[in-house]
Scaffold this motif. Structure first.
Motif, PDB file in Angstrom:
ATOM      1  N   LEU A 171       0.822  -1.218   0.000  1.00  0.00           N
ATOM      2  CA  LEU A 171       0.000   0.000   0.000  1.00  0.00           C
ATOM      3  C   LEU A 171       0.854   1.265   0.000  1.00  0.00           C
ATOM      4  O   LEU A 171       0.427   2.296  -0.501  1.00  0.00           O
TER       5      LEU A 171
ATOM      6  N   THR B  64      -9.949   0.780  -3.666  1.00  0.00           N
ATOM      7  CA  THR B  64     -10.782   0.053  -2.709  1.00  0.00           C
ATOM      8  C   THR B  64     -10.032  -1.172  -2.205  1.00  0.00           C
ATOM      9  O   THR B  64      -9.477  -1.930  -3.008  1.00  0.00           O
ATOM     10  N   LEU B  65     -10.033  -1.362  -0.881  1.00  0.00           N
ATOM     11  CA  LEU B  65      -9.431  -2.549  -0.277  1.00  0.00           C
ATOM     12  C   LEU B  65     -10.414  -3.122   0.732  1.00  0.00           C
ATOM     13  O   LEU B  65     -10.771  -2.469   1.709  1.00  0.00           O
TER      14      LEU B  65
ATOM     15  N   THR C 279      -3.200  -4.656  11.192  1.00  0.00           N
ATOM     16  CA  THR C 279      -3.827  -3.341  11.092  1.00  0.00           C
ATOM     17  C   THR C 279      -2.789  -2.234  11.243  1.00  0.00           C
ATOM     18  O   THR C 279      -2.860  -1.206  10.554  1.00  0.00           O
TER      19      THR C 279
ATOM     20  N   ILE D 278      -1.121  -1.785   7.931  1.00  0.00           N
ATOM     21  CA  ILE D 278      -2.009  -1.087   6.999  1.00  0.00           C
ATOM     22  C   ILE D 278      -2.072   0.395   7.362  1.00  0.00           C
ATOM     23  O   ILE D 278      -2.015   1.268   6.493  1.00  0.00           O
TER      24      ILE D 278
ATOM     25  N   LEU E  28      -1.224   3.762   5.201  1.00  0.00           N
ATOM     26  CA  LEU E  28      -2.201   4.833   4.978  1.00  0.00           C
ATOM     27  C   LEU E  28      -1.606   6.217   5.208  1.00  0.00           C
ATOM     28  O   LEU E  28      -2.082   7.200   4.635  1.00  0.00           O
TER      29      LEU E  28
ATOM     30  N   LEU F  46      -6.009   5.310  -1.917  1.00  0.00           N
ATOM     31  CA  LEU F  46      -7.040   4.463  -1.325  1.00  0.00           C
ATOM     32  C   LEU F  46      -8.183   5.316  -0.785  1.00  0.00           C
ATOM     33  O   LEU F  46      -7.975   6.228   0.016  1.00  0.00           O
TER      34      LEU F  46
ATOM     35  N   LEU G  32     -11.754   1.501   2.647  1.00  0.00           N
ATOM     36  CA  LEU G  32     -11.089   0.438   3.396  1.00  0.00           C
ATOM     37  C   LEU G  32     -12.120  -0.240   4.282  1.00  0.00           C
ATOM     38  O   LEU G  32     -12.766   0.402   5.105  1.00  0.00           O
TER      39      LEU G  32
ATOM     40  N   LEU H 158      -8.715   8.803   2.197  1.00  0.00           N
ATOM     41  CA  LEU H 158      -9.675   7.768   2.579  1.00  0.00           C
ATOM     42  C   LEU H 158     -11.028   8.406   2.857  1.00  0.00           C
ATOM     43  O   LEU H 158     -11.126   9.357   3.626  1.00  0.00           O
TER      44      LEU H 158
ATOM     45  N   LEU I 244     -14.604   4.124   5.735  1.00  0.00           N
ATOM     46  CA  LEU I 244     -13.924   3.180   6.625  1.00  0.00           C
ATOM     47  C   LEU I 244     -14.963   2.338   7.349  1.00  0.00           C
ATOM     48  O   LEU I 244     -15.834   2.864   8.039  1.00  0.00           O
TER      49      LEU I 244
END
Length: 175
Positions: A3, A11-12, A24, A27, A31, A37, A40, A65, A68
Motif C-alpha cells: 500500500l 478500494t481494499l 492493522t 495497513i 495509509l 485508497l 477500506l 480515505l 472506513l
C-alpha cells in the motif's frame, strides 16, 4: 508495504480475515503515505483497541480515505477515543461504520466532540456499541453544532429517556 508503493488501488476489502492489531498497524502505516485508497473495509478482523489506535493515528495524516468500515472488531473505549481524535483532524472521511464494537460512552463522547468541528463526515453508524444515555447526550450536543452529518445509526445502544431527550433537542437545532 504494498500500500505504501501502490498508486492505483482505490478500494481494499479485507472483511472476515484475522489480520488482528499487528496487520492493522502495518495497513495504518501505509495509509500515512498512500494517496489513492478511498475505501477500506476491515470488518470482523479482531483489530481491537490497538488496531483502532493505529488507524486513528493514520487518519490524522491521510486525507484521501473516504469510507472506513470497522464492524465487529472488538474496539473498546480507547479505540473510540483514538478515532474521535482523528476525526478532529481528518477532512476526507465521509462514511465511518463502527457497528458491533464496544466503544461505550467514553469513546462515543470523544467522537461526538470531534463532530463539533468535523465538516466532512456524512454517515456515522454506531449500532450495538453500548453508548447508553451518556453517549447519546454527547451526540445530541454535537448535533447542535454539526450540520454535515446526514445519517446517524444508533440501533441497539441501551439509550433511555435522557438520551432520547438529548437527541430530540438536537433535532430542533439541526436542520
Amino acid at each position: 508495504n504494498a500500500l505504501k508503493e501502490n498508486n492505483s488501488l482505490v478500494t481494499l476489502i479485507l472483511d472476515g480475515n484475522d489480520i488482528g492489531p499487528g496487520g492493522t498497524e502495518r495497513i495504518a502505516d501505509a495509509l500515512k503515505v498512500n494517496t489513492t485508497l478511498q475505501v477500506l473495509s476491515l470488518r470482523n478482523n479482531r483489530i481491537g483497541d490497538e488496531g483502532a489506535i493505529a488507524l486513528g493515528n493514520a487518519l490524522q495524516k491521510n486525507f484521501t480515505l473516504q469510507d472506513l468500515n470497522l464492524i465487529g472488531n472488538s474496539i473498546g473505549p480507547q479505540g473510540g477515543i483514538a478515532i474521535g481524535n482523528a476525526l478532529k483532524e481528518n477532512n476526507s472521511l465521509v462514511t465511518l461504520i463502527l457497528d458491533g464494537n464496544d466503544i461505550g460512552p467514553g469513546g462515543t463522547e470523544r467522537i461526538a466532540d470531534a463532530l463539533k468541528v468535523n465538516t466532512t463526515l456524512q454517515v456515522l453508524s454506531l449500532r450495538n456499541n453500548r453508548i447508553g444515555d451518556e453517549g447519546a447526550i454527547a451526540l445530541g450536543n454535537a448535533l447542535q453544532k454539526n450540520f454535515t452529518l446526514q445519517d446517524l445509526n444508533l440501533i441497539g445502544n441501551s439509550i433511555g429517556p435522557q438520551g432520547g431527550i438529548a437527541i430530540g433537542n438536537a433535532l430542533k437545532e439541526n436542520n
